[in-house]
Design an enzyme around this catalytic site. Sequence first.
Site, PDB file in Angstrom:
ATOM      1  N   LYS A 176      36.913  40.863  51.933  1.00  0.00           N
ATOM      2  CA  LYS A 176      35.749  40.573  51.085  1.00  0.00           C
ATOM      3  C   LYS A 176      34.711  39.866  51.923  1.00  0.00           C
ATOM      4  O   LYS A 176      35.045  39.153  52.879  1.00  0.00           O
ATOM      5  CB  LYS A 176      36.152  39.670  49.919  1.00  0.00           C
ATOM      6  CG  LYS A 176      35.162  39.695  48.774  1.00  0.00           C
ATOM      7  CD  LYS A 176      35.387  40.920  47.920  1.00  0.00           C
ATOM      8  CE  LYS A 176      34.527  40.956  46.695  1.00  0.00           C
ATOM      9  NZ  LYS A 176      35.075  41.948  45.750  1.00  0.00           N
TER      10      LYS A 176
HETATM   11  N1  GLU Z   1      33.502  45.165  44.890  1.00  0.00           N
HETATM   12  C1  GLU Z   1      34.413  46.071  44.255  1.00  0.00           C
HETATM   13  C2  GLU Z   1      35.712  45.374  43.914  1.00  0.00           C
HETATM   14  O1  GLU Z   1      35.778  44.174  43.807  1.00  0.00           O
HETATM   15  C3  GLU Z   1      34.597  47.353  45.043  1.00  0.00           C
HETATM   16  C4  GLU Z   1      35.146  47.184  46.411  1.00  0.00           C
HETATM   17  C5  GLU Z   1      35.168  48.459  47.260  1.00  0.00           C
HETATM   18  O2  GLU Z   1      34.849  49.514  46.748  1.00  0.00           O
HETATM   19  O3  GLU Z   1      35.517  48.348  48.427  1.00  0.00           O
HETATM   20  O4  GLU Z   1      36.706  46.009  43.657  1.00  0.00           O
END
Ligand code: GLU
Length: 411
Positions: free
Chosen positions: A106
Amino acid sequence: MNLLQKSAFAEVNEKVQQAGHLLNLKPGVIQALSSCEREVVISIPLRKGDDVEVLTGYRVQHSSARGPRKGGIRFHQDVDLDEVRALASLMTWKTALIDVPFGGAKGGVAVDASKLSLIEKEEIIRRWTRSLVHVLGHHRDIPAPDLGTDARTMAWLMDEYHRLEGFQPACVTGKPVELFGAPGREEATGRGVAQIAAATLEKDDVKVKGATVVIQGFGNVGRYAALVCQELGMKVIALSDVSGGIIDKKGIDVESIFMHKSLEHVQSEERIGAADVLELKCDVLIPAALGGVINENNWKRIQASYIVEGANQPISIEADTQLRAQGVVIVPDILANAGGVMGSYFEWTQNIQEFSWPIEKFRKELDTRMEKAFDTVHKTSKKYSVDLRTAAFLVSVERVAKAFEMRGSLV
Ligand code: GLU
Protein backbone atom coordinates in the site's frame (compact mmCIF):
# COMPACT_ATOMS: atom_id res chain seq x y z
CA MET A 1 -6.26 7.51 18.72
CA ASN A 2 -6.81 7.19 22.49
CA LEU A 3 -4.41 5.04 24.52
CA LEU A 4 -6.86 2.17 24.89
CA GLN A 5 -7.43 1.96 21.14
CA LYS A 6 -5.32 -0.49 19.15
CA SER A 7 -3.42 0.74 16.13
CA ALA A 8 -4.86 -0.21 12.75
CA PHE A 9 -1.92 -2.54 12.03
CA ALA A 10 -2.26 -4.17 15.48
CA GLU A 11 -5.94 -4.85 14.72
CA VAL A 12 -5.10 -6.63 11.45
CA ASN A 13 -2.35 -8.60 13.16
CA GLU A 14 -4.74 -9.73 15.87
CA LYS A 15 -6.73 -11.51 13.14
CA VAL A 16 -3.56 -12.87 11.48
CA GLN A 17 -2.35 -14.29 14.78
CA GLN A 18 -5.74 -15.76 15.65
CA ALA A 19 -5.82 -17.54 12.27
CA GLY A 20 -2.18 -18.62 12.68
CA HIS A 21 -2.95 -20.26 16.02
CA LEU A 22 -6.09 -21.99 14.74
CA LEU A 23 -4.01 -23.33 11.83
CA ASN A 24 -1.19 -24.44 14.15
CA LEU A 25 1.42 -22.37 12.31
CA LYS A 26 4.92 -22.10 13.74
CA PRO A 27 5.44 -18.99 15.92
CA GLY A 28 8.18 -17.70 13.57
CA VAL A 29 5.90 -18.00 10.56
CA ILE A 30 3.13 -16.10 12.37
CA GLN A 31 5.67 -13.41 13.24
CA ALA A 32 6.85 -13.17 9.61
CA LEU A 33 3.26 -12.82 8.40
CA SER A 34 2.68 -10.08 10.98
CA SER A 35 5.64 -8.02 9.71
CA CYS A 36 6.16 -5.96 6.57
CA GLU A 37 8.92 -6.93 4.11
CA ARG A 38 9.89 -3.37 3.25
CA GLU A 39 8.82 0.14 4.24
CA VAL A 40 9.90 3.24 2.36
CA VAL A 41 9.15 6.73 3.67
CA ILE A 42 9.85 9.71 1.40
CA SER A 43 9.51 13.46 1.57
CA ILE A 44 7.70 15.23 -1.26
CA PRO A 45 8.44 18.93 -1.61
CA LEU A 46 5.43 20.60 -3.19
CA ARG A 47 5.75 24.01 -4.81
CA LYS A 48 3.65 26.65 -3.00
CA GLY A 49 4.11 30.08 -4.60
CA ASP A 50 7.82 30.82 -4.26
CA ASP A 51 8.17 28.45 -1.28
CA VAL A 52 7.67 24.69 -0.77
CA GLU A 53 5.51 22.58 1.52
CA VAL A 54 7.06 19.23 2.41
CA LEU A 55 4.66 16.27 2.40
CA THR A 56 5.35 12.73 3.61
CA GLY A 57 4.81 9.78 1.28
CA TYR A 58 4.89 6.02 1.87
CA ARG A 59 5.12 2.66 0.16
CA VAL A 60 4.88 -0.36 2.42
CA GLN A 61 5.38 -3.82 0.92
CA HIS A 62 3.91 -6.37 3.26
CA SER A 63 4.40 -9.66 1.42
CA SER A 64 5.63 -11.07 -1.89
CA ALA A 65 5.15 -14.72 -0.90
CA ARG A 66 2.42 -15.30 -3.52
CA GLY A 67 3.58 -12.85 -6.20
CA PRO A 68 4.41 -9.21 -6.95
CA ARG A 69 3.11 -6.86 -4.26
CA LYS A 70 -0.13 -5.13 -5.14
CA GLY A 71 -2.12 -2.29 -3.63
CA GLY A 72 -3.44 1.22 -3.98
CA ILE A 73 -2.11 4.69 -3.14
CA ARG A 74 -4.12 6.86 -0.79
CA PHE A 75 -4.02 10.66 -0.64
CA HIS A 76 -5.55 11.65 2.70
CA GLN A 77 -4.58 13.93 5.57
CA ASP A 78 -4.75 11.07 8.12
CA VAL A 79 -2.34 8.76 6.27
CA ASP A 80 0.50 7.60 8.52
CA LEU A 81 2.93 4.67 8.59
CA ASP A 82 0.72 2.54 10.84
CA GLU A 83 -2.30 2.93 8.58
CA VAL A 84 -0.28 2.14 5.45
CA ARG A 85 1.14 -0.98 7.14
CA ALA A 86 -2.38 -2.12 8.07
CA LEU A 87 -3.67 -1.53 4.54
CA ALA A 88 -0.63 -3.24 2.96
CA SER A 89 -1.22 -6.27 5.15
CA LEU A 90 -4.93 -6.34 4.25
CA MET A 91 -3.91 -6.43 0.56
CA THR A 92 -1.87 -9.60 1.20
CA TRP A 93 -4.92 -11.30 2.72
CA LYS A 94 -7.27 -9.92 0.08
CA THR A 95 -5.23 -11.12 -2.90
CA ALA A 96 -4.71 -14.54 -1.28
CA LEU A 97 -8.40 -14.88 -0.48
CA ILE A 98 -9.49 -14.29 -4.07
CA ASP A 99 -6.57 -16.42 -5.25
CA VAL A 100 -4.80 -14.02 -7.60
CA PRO A 101 -0.98 -14.25 -7.98
CA PHE A 102 -0.13 -11.13 -5.98
CA GLY A 103 1.24 -10.20 -2.59
CA GLY A 104 0.28 -7.08 -0.70
CA ALA A 105 1.42 -3.45 -0.55
CA LYS A 106 0.00 0.00 0.00
CA GLY A 107 1.10 3.56 -0.58
CA GLY A 108 0.02 6.93 0.56
CA VAL A 109 0.68 10.62 0.90
CA ALA A 110 -0.44 12.59 3.95
CA VAL A 111 -2.32 15.38 2.21
CA ASP A 112 -5.93 16.55 1.92
CA ALA A 113 -6.74 15.53 -1.66
CA SER A 114 -9.84 17.74 -1.77
CA LYS A 115 -7.64 20.84 -1.42
CA LEU A 116 -5.20 19.97 -4.22
CA SER A 117 -5.28 21.46 -7.70
CA LEU A 118 -4.85 19.03 -10.62
CA ILE A 119 -1.33 20.34 -11.19
CA GLU A 120 -0.39 19.78 -7.56
CA LYS A 121 -1.80 16.27 -7.67
CA GLU A 122 0.24 15.52 -10.77
CA GLU A 123 3.39 16.97 -9.20
CA ILE A 124 2.91 14.82 -6.07
CA ILE A 125 2.32 11.52 -7.88
CA ARG A 126 5.22 12.12 -10.29
CA ARG A 127 7.55 12.83 -7.36
CA TRP A 128 6.19 9.79 -5.47
CA THR A 129 6.92 7.62 -8.53
CA ARG A 130 10.44 9.00 -9.08
CA SER A 131 11.35 8.42 -5.44
CA LEU A 132 10.00 4.87 -5.39
CA VAL A 133 10.74 3.63 -8.92
CA HIS A 134 13.45 1.28 -7.62
CA VAL A 135 10.88 -0.76 -5.68
CA LEU A 136 8.08 -0.62 -8.28
CA GLY A 137 7.47 -2.53 -11.53
CA HIS A 138 4.99 -4.96 -13.07
CA HIS A 139 6.76 -7.93 -11.47
CA ARG A 140 7.76 -6.15 -8.26
CA ASP A 141 5.00 -3.92 -6.96
CA ILE A 142 1.96 -2.62 -8.84
CA PRO A 143 0.09 0.43 -7.47
CA ALA A 144 -3.60 1.27 -8.10
CA PRO A 145 -6.09 3.94 -7.01
CA ASP A 146 -7.44 4.25 -3.48
CA LEU A 147 -9.01 7.10 -1.48
CA GLY A 148 -8.15 10.48 -2.98
CA THR A 149 -6.60 9.08 -6.17
CA ASP A 150 -8.20 7.93 -9.42
CA ALA A 151 -7.61 6.79 -13.01
CA ARG A 152 -6.09 10.16 -13.94
CA THR A 153 -3.58 9.89 -11.10
CA MET A 154 -2.62 6.42 -12.34
CA ALA A 155 -2.11 7.77 -15.88
CA TRP A 156 0.45 10.28 -14.54
CA LEU A 157 2.12 7.53 -12.53
CA MET A 158 2.36 5.34 -15.65
CA ASP A 159 3.71 8.21 -17.72
CA GLU A 160 6.40 9.00 -15.14
CA TYR A 161 7.31 5.32 -14.88
CA HIS A 162 7.61 5.07 -18.68
CA ARG A 163 9.96 8.07 -18.79
CA LEU A 164 12.22 6.38 -16.27
CA GLU A 165 11.98 2.71 -17.20
CA GLY A 166 10.44 2.48 -20.67
CA PHE A 167 7.07 1.14 -21.84
CA GLN A 168 5.37 -1.15 -19.34
CA PRO A 169 1.65 -0.38 -18.91
CA ALA A 170 1.26 -3.26 -16.43
CA CYS A 171 3.33 -1.23 -13.92
CA VAL A 172 0.10 0.24 -12.52
CA THR A 173 -3.62 -0.64 -12.65
CA GLY A 174 -6.82 1.37 -12.49
CA LYS A 175 -5.71 3.45 -15.48
CA PRO A 176 -8.13 5.29 -17.80
CA VAL A 177 -9.69 3.02 -20.44
CA GLU A 178 -8.15 5.30 -23.11
CA LEU A 179 -4.70 4.61 -21.69
CA PHE A 180 -4.34 0.84 -21.20
CA GLY A 181 -7.07 0.63 -18.55
CA ALA A 182 -9.60 -2.21 -18.65
CA PRO A 183 -13.30 -1.56 -19.25
CA GLY A 184 -14.97 -2.77 -16.05
CA ARG A 185 -12.12 -1.95 -13.63
CA GLU A 186 -13.65 1.34 -12.46
CA GLU A 187 -16.91 -0.28 -11.37
CA ALA A 188 -15.30 -3.51 -10.13
CA THR A 189 -15.03 -2.75 -6.39
CA GLY A 190 -18.61 -1.51 -6.06
CA ARG A 191 -19.93 -4.29 -8.27
CA GLY A 192 -18.20 -6.88 -6.08
CA VAL A 193 -19.60 -5.28 -2.90
CA ALA A 194 -23.15 -5.47 -4.27
CA GLN A 195 -22.73 -9.06 -5.50
CA ILE A 196 -21.34 -10.17 -2.16
CA ALA A 197 -24.20 -8.42 -0.31
CA ALA A 198 -26.73 -10.29 -2.48
CA ALA A 199 -24.92 -13.62 -2.03
CA THR A 200 -24.91 -13.15 1.76
CA LEU A 201 -28.65 -12.51 1.86
CA GLU A 202 -29.34 -15.49 -0.40
CA LYS A 203 -27.32 -17.84 1.83
CA ASP A 204 -29.54 -16.79 4.74
CA ASP A 205 -32.73 -17.16 2.66
CA VAL A 206 -33.40 -13.44 2.88
CA LYS A 207 -35.05 -12.05 -0.25
CA VAL A 208 -32.67 -9.88 -2.27
CA LYS A 209 -35.51 -8.16 -4.11
CA GLY A 210 -36.70 -5.28 -1.96
CA ALA A 211 -33.99 -5.69 0.70
CA THR A 212 -33.21 -2.22 2.11
CA VAL A 213 -29.67 -0.88 1.73
CA VAL A 214 -27.91 2.11 3.30
CA ILE A 215 -24.56 3.24 1.88
CA GLN A 216 -22.12 5.57 3.62
CA GLY A 217 -19.78 7.03 1.00
CA PHE A 218 -20.47 8.24 -2.54
CA GLY A 219 -16.99 7.91 -4.03
CA ASN A 220 -16.03 5.25 -6.54
CA VAL A 221 -16.96 2.30 -4.29
CA GLY A 222 -20.20 3.68 -2.82
CA ARG A 223 -21.69 4.92 -6.06
CA TYR A 224 -21.13 1.71 -8.04
CA ALA A 225 -22.25 -0.42 -5.09
CA ALA A 226 -25.48 1.62 -5.01
CA LEU A 227 -26.01 1.25 -8.75
CA VAL A 228 -25.46 -2.51 -8.81
CA CYS A 229 -27.54 -3.05 -5.62
CA GLN A 230 -30.39 -1.33 -7.45
CA GLU A 231 -29.79 -3.44 -10.58
CA LEU A 232 -30.03 -6.55 -8.40
CA GLY A 233 -33.44 -5.44 -7.11
CA MET A 234 -32.44 -4.05 -3.71
CA LYS A 235 -33.84 -0.77 -2.44
CA VAL A 236 -31.18 1.86 -1.66
CA ILE A 237 -32.98 3.94 1.00
CA ALA A 238 -30.12 6.24 2.06
CA LEU A 239 -26.77 7.48 0.79
CA SER A 240 -24.24 9.86 2.28
CA ASP A 241 -20.95 11.59 1.57
CA VAL A 242 -18.96 14.25 3.47
CA SER A 243 -21.56 16.88 2.60
CA GLY A 244 -24.38 14.91 4.30
CA GLY A 245 -26.92 12.23 3.47
CA ILE A 246 -30.18 11.78 1.55
CA ILE A 247 -33.05 9.44 2.46
CA ASP A 248 -35.91 8.03 0.39
CA LYS A 249 -37.77 5.14 2.02
CA LYS A 250 -39.33 4.23 -1.35
CA GLY A 251 -35.86 3.77 -2.81
CA ILE A 252 -33.47 6.35 -4.30
CA ASP A 253 -33.25 6.34 -8.09
CA VAL A 254 -29.48 5.82 -8.10
CA GLU A 255 -29.13 6.09 -11.85
CA SER A 256 -30.57 9.60 -11.88
CA ILE A 257 -28.06 10.94 -9.34
CA PHE A 258 -25.08 8.82 -10.39
CA MET A 259 -23.24 11.57 -12.25
CA HIS A 260 -23.39 14.08 -9.37
CA LYS A 261 -19.90 14.70 -7.98
CA SER A 262 -21.32 15.23 -4.49
CA LEU A 263 -24.69 14.70 -2.81
CA GLU A 264 -24.74 18.31 -1.62
CA HIS A 265 -26.94 19.59 -4.44
CA VAL A 266 -29.01 16.45 -5.01
CA GLN A 267 -32.74 17.12 -4.49
CA SER A 268 -34.17 15.08 -1.62
CA GLU A 269 -37.20 15.47 0.63
CA GLU A 270 -35.32 14.14 3.60
CA ARG A 271 -31.70 14.84 4.54
CA ILE A 272 -29.56 13.41 7.32
CA GLY A 273 -26.09 14.02 8.78
CA ALA A 274 -23.17 12.26 7.09
CA ALA A 275 -22.39 9.97 10.06
CA ASP A 276 -26.02 9.49 11.18
CA VAL A 277 -26.73 7.48 8.07
CA LEU A 278 -24.86 4.58 9.70
CA GLU A 279 -27.51 4.36 12.40
CA LEU A 280 -30.54 3.95 10.13
CA LYS A 281 -32.64 0.80 10.29
CA CYS A 282 -32.00 -1.34 7.21
CA ASP A 283 -31.25 -4.87 6.05
CA VAL A 284 -27.78 -4.10 4.67
CA LEU A 285 -25.42 -1.33 5.74
CA ILE A 286 -22.44 -0.66 3.45
CA PRO A 287 -19.75 1.59 4.95
CA ALA A 288 -17.83 2.59 1.81
CA ALA A 289 -15.63 5.49 2.86
CA LEU A 290 -13.01 5.74 5.62
CA GLY A 291 -11.77 3.26 8.21
CA GLY A 292 -12.92 3.18 11.85
CA VAL A 293 -16.37 4.73 11.27
CA ILE A 294 -18.15 2.08 13.37
CA ASN A 295 -16.50 2.05 16.77
CA GLU A 296 -17.08 2.07 20.52
CA ASN A 297 -18.90 5.41 20.26
CA ASN A 298 -21.68 4.33 17.93
CA TRP A 299 -21.95 0.53 17.68
CA LYS A 300 -24.86 0.47 20.15
CA ARG A 301 -26.95 2.56 17.77
CA ILE A 302 -26.34 0.43 14.66
CA GLN A 303 -29.62 -1.13 13.51
CA ALA A 304 -28.60 -3.02 10.36
CA SER A 305 -28.91 -6.81 10.18
CA TYR A 306 -25.96 -7.14 7.78
CA ILE A 307 -22.86 -4.98 7.38
CA VAL A 308 -20.88 -5.40 4.16
CA GLU A 309 -17.50 -3.66 4.38
CA GLY A 310 -17.00 -1.63 1.19
CA ALA A 311 -14.23 0.38 2.88
CA ASN A 312 -11.08 -1.09 4.41
CA GLN A 313 -11.29 -1.55 8.21
CA PRO A 314 -14.51 0.45 8.71
CA ILE A 315 -15.32 -1.38 12.00
CA SER A 316 -13.03 -1.46 15.04
CA ILE A 317 -12.33 -4.94 16.48
CA GLU A 318 -14.24 -4.04 19.66
CA ALA A 319 -17.33 -2.89 17.71
CA ASP A 320 -17.06 -5.98 15.50
CA THR A 321 -17.17 -8.28 18.55
CA GLN A 322 -20.10 -6.42 20.12
CA LEU A 323 -22.16 -6.28 16.94
CA ARG A 324 -21.64 -9.96 16.17
CA ALA A 325 -22.70 -10.83 19.73
CA GLN A 326 -25.96 -9.06 18.92
CA GLY A 327 -26.45 -11.20 15.82
CA VAL A 328 -25.30 -8.75 13.15
CA VAL A 329 -23.67 -10.56 10.22
CA ILE A 330 -20.49 -8.77 9.10
CA VAL A 331 -18.92 -9.47 5.71
CA PRO A 332 -15.23 -8.49 6.01
CA ASP A 333 -13.39 -6.00 3.79
CA ILE A 334 -10.90 -8.54 2.45
CA LEU A 335 -13.83 -10.38 0.86
CA ALA A 336 -16.42 -7.65 0.31
CA ASN A 337 -14.24 -5.08 -1.47
CA ALA A 338 -11.86 -7.51 -3.20
CA GLY A 339 -13.57 -6.90 -6.57
CA GLY A 340 -11.25 -3.91 -7.03
CA VAL A 341 -8.02 -5.83 -6.94
CA MET A 342 -9.65 -8.70 -8.82
CA GLY A 343 -10.35 -6.16 -11.58
CA SER A 344 -6.77 -4.92 -11.28
CA TYR A 345 -5.58 -8.47 -11.88
CA PHE A 346 -7.62 -8.63 -15.09
CA GLU A 347 -6.17 -5.28 -16.22
CA TRP A 348 -2.62 -6.40 -15.41
CA THR A 349 -2.93 -9.67 -17.34
CA GLN A 350 -4.44 -7.87 -20.34
CA ASN A 351 -1.59 -5.33 -20.32
CA ILE A 352 1.03 -8.07 -20.16
CA GLN A 353 -0.61 -9.98 -23.00
CA GLU A 354 -1.29 -6.76 -24.94
CA PHE A 355 -4.81 -8.07 -25.45
CA SER A 356 -8.12 -6.62 -24.30
CA TRP A 357 -11.31 -8.20 -23.04
CA PRO A 358 -14.82 -6.92 -23.75
CA ILE A 359 -16.55 -5.63 -20.63
CA GLU A 360 -19.00 -8.58 -20.66
CA LYS A 361 -16.12 -11.02 -20.21
CA PHE A 362 -14.64 -8.84 -17.45
CA ARG A 363 -17.94 -8.74 -15.55
CA LYS A 364 -18.64 -12.45 -15.95
CA GLU A 365 -15.16 -13.41 -14.79
CA LEU A 366 -15.40 -11.01 -11.84
CA ASP A 367 -18.80 -12.32 -10.72
CA THR A 368 -17.74 -15.98 -11.00
CA ARG A 369 -14.52 -15.51 -9.06
CA MET A 370 -16.11 -13.35 -6.35
CA GLU A 371 -18.83 -15.96 -5.90
CA LYS A 372 -16.18 -18.64 -5.54
CA ALA A 373 -14.34 -16.62 -2.87
CA PHE A 374 -17.62 -16.06 -1.04
CA ASP A 375 -18.44 -19.80 -1.08
CA THR A 376 -14.98 -20.69 0.21
CA VAL A 377 -15.31 -18.24 3.12
CA HIS A 378 -18.82 -19.43 3.88
CA LYS A 379 -17.82 -23.10 3.93
CA THR A 380 -14.80 -22.33 6.12
CA SER A 381 -16.96 -20.43 8.61
CA LYS A 382 -19.20 -23.52 8.91
CA LYS A 383 -16.25 -25.94 9.13
CA TYR A 384 -14.56 -24.05 11.97
CA SER A 385 -17.80 -22.59 13.48
CA VAL A 386 -16.40 -19.07 13.22
CA ASP A 387 -17.62 -15.72 11.89
CA LEU A 388 -16.96 -14.66 8.28
CA ARG A 389 -13.97 -12.42 9.10
CA THR A 390 -12.16 -15.16 11.02
CA ALA A 391 -12.98 -17.60 8.20
CA ALA A 392 -11.62 -15.22 5.55
CA PHE A 393 -8.37 -14.84 7.49
CA LEU A 394 -8.14 -18.62 7.95
CA VAL A 395 -8.31 -19.16 4.18
CA SER A 396 -5.86 -16.42 3.28
CA VAL A 397 -3.35 -16.92 6.10
CA GLU A 398 -3.16 -20.63 5.27
CA ARG A 399 -2.47 -19.86 1.58
CA VAL A 400 0.21 -17.25 2.29
CA ALA A 401 1.86 -19.37 5.00
CA LYS A 402 2.08 -22.34 2.59
CA ALA A 403 3.67 -20.19 -0.14
CA PHE A 404 6.03 -18.59 2.38
CA GLU A 405 7.22 -21.94 3.72
CA MET A 406 7.49 -23.61 0.30
CA ARG A 407 9.66 -20.78 -1.02
CA GLY A 408 12.15 -21.50 1.73
CA SER A 409 12.00 -17.87 2.74
CA LEU A 410 13.35 -18.85 6.15
CA VAL A 411 16.86 -19.41 4.85
N1 GLU B 1 -7.27 0.25 -3.41
C1 GLU B 1 -8.01 -0.95 -3.69
C2 GLU B 1 -8.06 -1.84 -2.47
O1 GLU B 1 -7.88 -1.41 -1.36
C3 GLU B 1 -7.53 -1.65 -4.94
C4 GLU B 1 -6.11 -2.10 -4.91
C5 GLU B 1 -5.58 -2.65 -6.24
O2 GLU B 1 -6.35 -2.79 -7.17
O3 GLU B 1 -4.40 -2.94 -6.29
O4 GLU B 1 -8.37 -3.00 -2.57
